[in-house]
Enzyme design. Structure first.
Site, short mmCIF file in Angstrom:
data_model
loop_
_atom_site.label_atom_id
_atom_site.label_comp_id
_atom_site.label_asym_id
_atom_site.label_seq_id
_atom_site.Cartn_x
_atom_site.Cartn_y
_atom_site.Cartn_z
N TYR A 60 8.25 -3.30 8.78
CA TYR A 60 7.76 -4.07 7.77
C TYR A 60 8.40 -5.59 7.87
O TYR A 60 7.51 -6.44 7.49
CB TYR A 60 8.18 -3.44 6.66
CG TYR A 60 7.06 -2.31 6.43
CD1 TYR A 60 5.97 -2.38 5.74
CD2 TYR A 60 7.59 -1.08 6.62
CE1 TYR A 60 5.15 -1.12 5.60
CE2 TYR A 60 6.91 0.18 6.57
CZ TYR A 60 5.52 -0.10 6.16
OH TYR A 60 4.78 0.96 5.77
N ASN A 96 -4.98 -3.80 0.40
CA ASN A 96 -4.12 -4.41 1.36
C ASN A 96 -2.64 -4.88 0.56
O ASN A 96 -2.77 -5.19 -0.49
CB ASN A 96 -5.03 -5.77 1.69
CG ASN A 96 -5.95 -5.28 2.60
OD1 ASN A 96 -6.18 -4.05 3.26
ND2 ASN A 96 -7.01 -6.09 2.89
N HIS A 113 -1.63 -0.83 -3.37
CA HIS A 113 -0.61 -0.02 -2.35
C HIS A 113 0.56 -0.92 -2.27
O HIS A 113 1.40 -1.15 -1.22
CB HIS A 113 -1.30 0.25 -0.91
CG HIS A 113 -2.11 1.10 -0.75
ND1 HIS A 113 -3.25 1.45 -0.01
CD2 HIS A 113 -2.61 2.32 -1.71
CE1 HIS A 113 -3.76 2.45 -0.21
NE2 HIS A 113 -3.40 2.99 -1.27
N CYS A 121 14.01 -3.03 -5.69
CA CYS A 121 15.37 -2.50 -5.56
C CYS A 121 15.16 -1.10 -6.08
O CYS A 121 14.82 -0.84 -7.18
CB CYS A 121 16.19 -3.47 -6.39
SG CYS A 121 17.79 -2.77 -6.48
N GLU A 207 -18.77 -1.20 10.51
CA GLU A 207 -19.50 -0.07 10.92
C GLU A 207 -19.55 0.89 9.85
O GLU A 207 -18.62 1.00 9.01
CB GLU A 207 -18.78 0.52 12.30
CG GLU A 207 -17.40 0.52 12.22
CD GLU A 207 -16.77 0.65 13.43
OE1 GLU A 207 -15.51 1.66 13.86
OE2 GLU A 207 -16.99 0.04 14.49
P1 NAD Z 1 -8.47 1.10 8.22
O1 NAD Z 1 -7.75 0.22 9.15
O2 NAD Z 1 -8.27 2.39 7.91
O3 NAD Z 1 -9.97 0.78 8.38
C1 NAD Z 1 -10.50 -0.63 8.44
C2 NAD Z 1 -11.76 -0.60 8.10
O4 NAD Z 1 -12.20 -2.06 8.10
C3 NAD Z 1 -12.69 0.07 9.06
O5 NAD Z 1 -13.83 0.82 8.04
C4 NAD Z 1 -13.50 -1.05 9.93
O6 NAD Z 1 -14.87 -0.75 10.24
C5 NAD Z 1 -13.47 -1.86 8.85
N1 NAD Z 1 -13.55 -3.46 9.52
C6 NAD Z 1 -12.76 -3.83 10.84
N2 NAD Z 1 -12.97 -5.07 10.93
C7 NAD Z 1 -13.99 -5.44 9.92
C8 NAD Z 1 -14.41 -6.78 9.53
N3 NAD Z 1 -14.55 -7.94 10.49
N4 NAD Z 1 -15.44 -7.09 8.63
C9 NAD Z 1 -15.61 -5.85 8.08
N5 NAD Z 1 -14.94 -4.74 7.92
C10 NAD Z 1 -14.24 -4.55 9.21
O7 NAD Z 1 -8.17 0.25 6.61
P2 NAD Z 1 -8.10 0.92 5.12
O8 NAD Z 1 -9.04 1.72 4.88
O9 NAD Z 1 -7.97 -0.23 4.31
O10 NAD Z 1 -6.69 1.70 5.08
C11 NAD Z 1 -5.64 1.16 5.89
C12 NAD Z 1 -4.27 1.37 5.12
O11 NAD Z 1 -3.34 0.60 5.54
C13 NAD Z 1 -4.61 1.01 3.76
O12 NAD Z 1 -3.84 1.77 2.69
C14 NAD Z 1 -3.58 -0.38 3.77
O13 NAD Z 1 -2.72 -0.52 2.52
C15 NAD Z 1 -2.81 -0.50 4.69
N6 NAD Z 1 -3.10 -1.51 5.63
C16 NAD Z 1 -3.14 -2.72 5.11
C17 NAD Z 1 -3.23 -4.12 6.01
C18 NAD Z 1 -3.27 -5.29 5.15
O14 NAD Z 1 -2.56 -5.68 4.18
N7 NAD Z 1 -4.10 -6.30 5.82
C19 NAD Z 1 -3.60 -3.91 7.15
C20 NAD Z 1 -3.53 -2.62 7.86
C21 NAD Z 1 -3.19 -1.47 7.11
#
Ligand code: NAD
Length: 240
Positions: A60, A96, A113, A121, A207
């Site tokens: 992290y 996110n 999340h 803490c 997609e």
């Molecule tokens: P995921 O990573 O499981 O899926 C990403 C989704 O985004 C896919 O459906 C993909 O097709 C789509 N995608 C990828 N590039 C794209 C673009 N340029 N434009 C539009 N769509 C696009 O993501 P999730 O469903 O958010 O689950 C991931 C988990 O992990 C979440 O719970 C999140 O808390 C955490 N996470 C957060 C971050 C962040 O804060 N940026 C990054 C990675 C994971």
């Protein structure tokens, strides 16, 4: 079409992909993502933290440092504009843990999340803004205990503020999901809830996702193109 006044928007990792932040499944540079280099069970569960706190903190710490070098993209900017100009209720529910919605200027944002830039803490239950590493076990600024952990919701933990999310959904006329995989619950279930409430549903994703079948409409393409176009369209028919 029913007139639209209140909107709930769910954003997932896909909206930040074009800012250079890895999604779960693919690295922003097309290579393996940070997530693919670790098993979820090793870094994103309470058990993992109990077993090997140093590994989890390092993971992290790396992500906390990385997001601070990234910038919001056109999709975050467009949602911030919608937030500023939309006259009805609006809530951006984000999965996110980055702060790119806020840095783009959005105000009505709910982090279900948690947030990378917070430390929690577990001794005094205080959350503090945190930009530095946690691996060296710094003291909590409030109580001095060395019990800080990332303020992110791990697998097996309860997402934050679900009551507020369901209540916004009940008052909404439109539910939009942007860049969310439809694989992580309970976020993935929101579209079904919206359908049961008779709310219009729209998905914007690169997609088709696991949840696509549940949406009235899915538009495919990069968020940096689809979101500004959709916002433009919404503001053109805006409530007065
Ligand atoms: P995921 O990573 O499981 O899926 C990403 C989704 O985004 C896919 O459906 C993909 O097709 C789509 N995608 C990828 N590039 C794209 C673009 N340029 N434009 C539009 N769509 C696009 O993501 P999730 O469903 O958010 O689950 C991931 C988990 O992990 C979440 O719970 C999140 O808390 C955490 N996470 C957060 C971050 C962040 O804060 N940026 C990054 C990675 C994971």
């Amino acid at each position: 079409m029913r007139s639209i006044r209140n909107i709930v928007i769910l954003t997932g990792a896909g909206i930040s992909a074009e800012s250079g932040i890895d999604t779960f499944r693919s690295g922003a540079d097309g290579g393996p993502s940070l997530w693919e280099q670790h098993r979820v069970e090793d870094v994103a569960t309470p058990e993992a933290f109990r077993r090997d706190p140093e590994l989890v903190q390092r993971f992290y710490d790396m992500r906390r440092a990385a997001i601070q070098t990234k910038q919001p993209n056109a999709a975050h900017n467009a949602l911030a504009r919608l937030d500023a100009e939309w006259g009805g209720e609006l809530l951006i529910v984000t999965q996110n843990v980055d702060d790119l919605h806020e840095r783009a200027g959005a105000r009505r944002v709910l982090h279900m999340h948690g947030e990378h830039l917070n430390a929690w803490c577990t001794a005094c239950d205080t959350r503090s803004r945190w930009t530095q590493p946690l691996v060296d076990r710094p003291p909590c600024p409030r109580c001095g205990e060395r019990s800080l952990r990332p303020d992110v919701v791990w697998f097996g933990e309860m997402p934050y503020r679900m009551d507020e999310i369901y209540s916004a959904l009940r008052a909404a006329d439109l539910f939009v999901s942007i860049g969310a995989s439809g694989a992580v619950y309970p976020a993935a279930g929101l579209v079904r809830e919206a359908r049961e409430l008779g709310i219009a549903t729209l998905e914007l994703n690169l997609e088709r996702s696991q949840g696509s079948a549940w949406f009235d409409e899915t538009q495919l393409g990069p968020a940096s193109e689809l979101v500004p176009a959709w916002v433009e369209q919404m503001l053109a028919r805006s409530v007065s």
